[in-house]
Design a protein around this motif. Sequence first.
Motif, short mmCIF file in Angstrom:
data_model
loop_
_atom_site.label_atom_id
_atom_site.label_comp_id
_atom_site.label_asym_id
_atom_site.label_seq_id
_atom_site.Cartn_x
_atom_site.Cartn_y
_atom_site.Cartn_z
N LEU A 69 0.83 -1.21 0.00
CA LEU A 69 0.00 0.00 0.00
C LEU A 69 0.86 1.26 0.00
O LEU A 69 0.56 2.22 -0.71
N VAL A 70 1.93 1.25 0.77
CA VAL A 70 2.86 2.39 0.78
C VAL A 70 3.45 2.60 -0.60
O VAL A 70 3.52 3.73 -1.10
N SER A 71 3.84 1.51 -1.26
CA SER A 71 4.43 1.62 -2.60
C SER A 71 3.43 2.17 -3.62
O SER A 71 3.83 2.79 -4.60
N LYS A 72 2.15 1.96 -3.36
CA LYS A 72 1.09 2.46 -4.26
C LYS A 72 0.53 3.79 -3.79
O LYS A 72 -0.45 4.29 -4.35
N GLN A 120 -6.59 5.09 6.61
CA GLN A 120 -7.87 5.55 6.05
C GLN A 120 -8.58 4.43 5.31
O GLN A 120 -9.79 4.25 5.46
N PHE A 121 -7.84 3.69 4.50
CA PHE A 121 -8.42 2.60 3.72
C PHE A 121 -9.05 1.56 4.65
O PHE A 121 -10.20 1.15 4.47
N GLU A 122 -8.30 1.16 5.67
CA GLU A 122 -8.80 0.13 6.59
C GLU A 122 -10.00 0.63 7.39
O GLU A 122 -10.95 -0.13 7.62
N GLN A 123 -10.01 1.88 7.80
CA GLN A 123 -11.12 2.42 8.58
C GLN A 123 -12.38 2.64 7.74
O GLN A 123 -13.49 2.36 8.19
N VAL A 180 -8.97 3.47 -5.40
CA VAL A 180 -8.67 3.51 -3.96
C VAL A 180 -7.59 4.55 -3.68
O VAL A 180 -7.67 5.29 -2.69
N ARG A 181 -6.60 4.65 -4.54
CA ARG A 181 -5.53 5.64 -4.35
C ARG A 181 -6.11 7.05 -4.35
O ARG A 181 -5.71 7.89 -3.56
N ARG A 182 -7.05 7.33 -5.25
CA ARG A 182 -7.65 8.66 -5.30
C ARG A 182 -8.40 8.98 -4.01
O ARG A 182 -8.40 10.12 -3.54
N ALA A 193 -1.94 8.71 0.19
CA ALA A 193 -0.98 8.93 1.27
C ALA A 193 -0.19 10.19 0.96
O ALA A 193 0.20 10.43 -0.17
N ARG A 194 0.03 10.99 1.96
CA ARG A 194 0.76 12.25 1.76
C ARG A 194 2.10 12.21 2.40
O ARG A 194 2.40 11.64 3.32
#
Length: 58
Positions: free
Chosen positions: A7-10, A16-19, A51-53, A57-58
């Motif tokens: 997920l970090v690499s993407k 946020q995704f998990e919640q 999902v990325r949109r 991750a910032r």
Amino acid sequence: MTFEEYLVSKKIDKQQFEQQEPGRYASWKAEFEQLHPESFTTQKKFLINEVRRKYLAR
């Protein structure tokens, strides 16, 4: 590579995704653990972008 590292690499924010989408997160994690990361990316290519949109991750 773990799912979290993937997920970090993407550039997807894991927290946020998990919640926000726990069902999808759990499903993807289970699938990821069964596949090679490149195969997972190929299967989920357009969904990963969606999902990325949402959870960039910032």
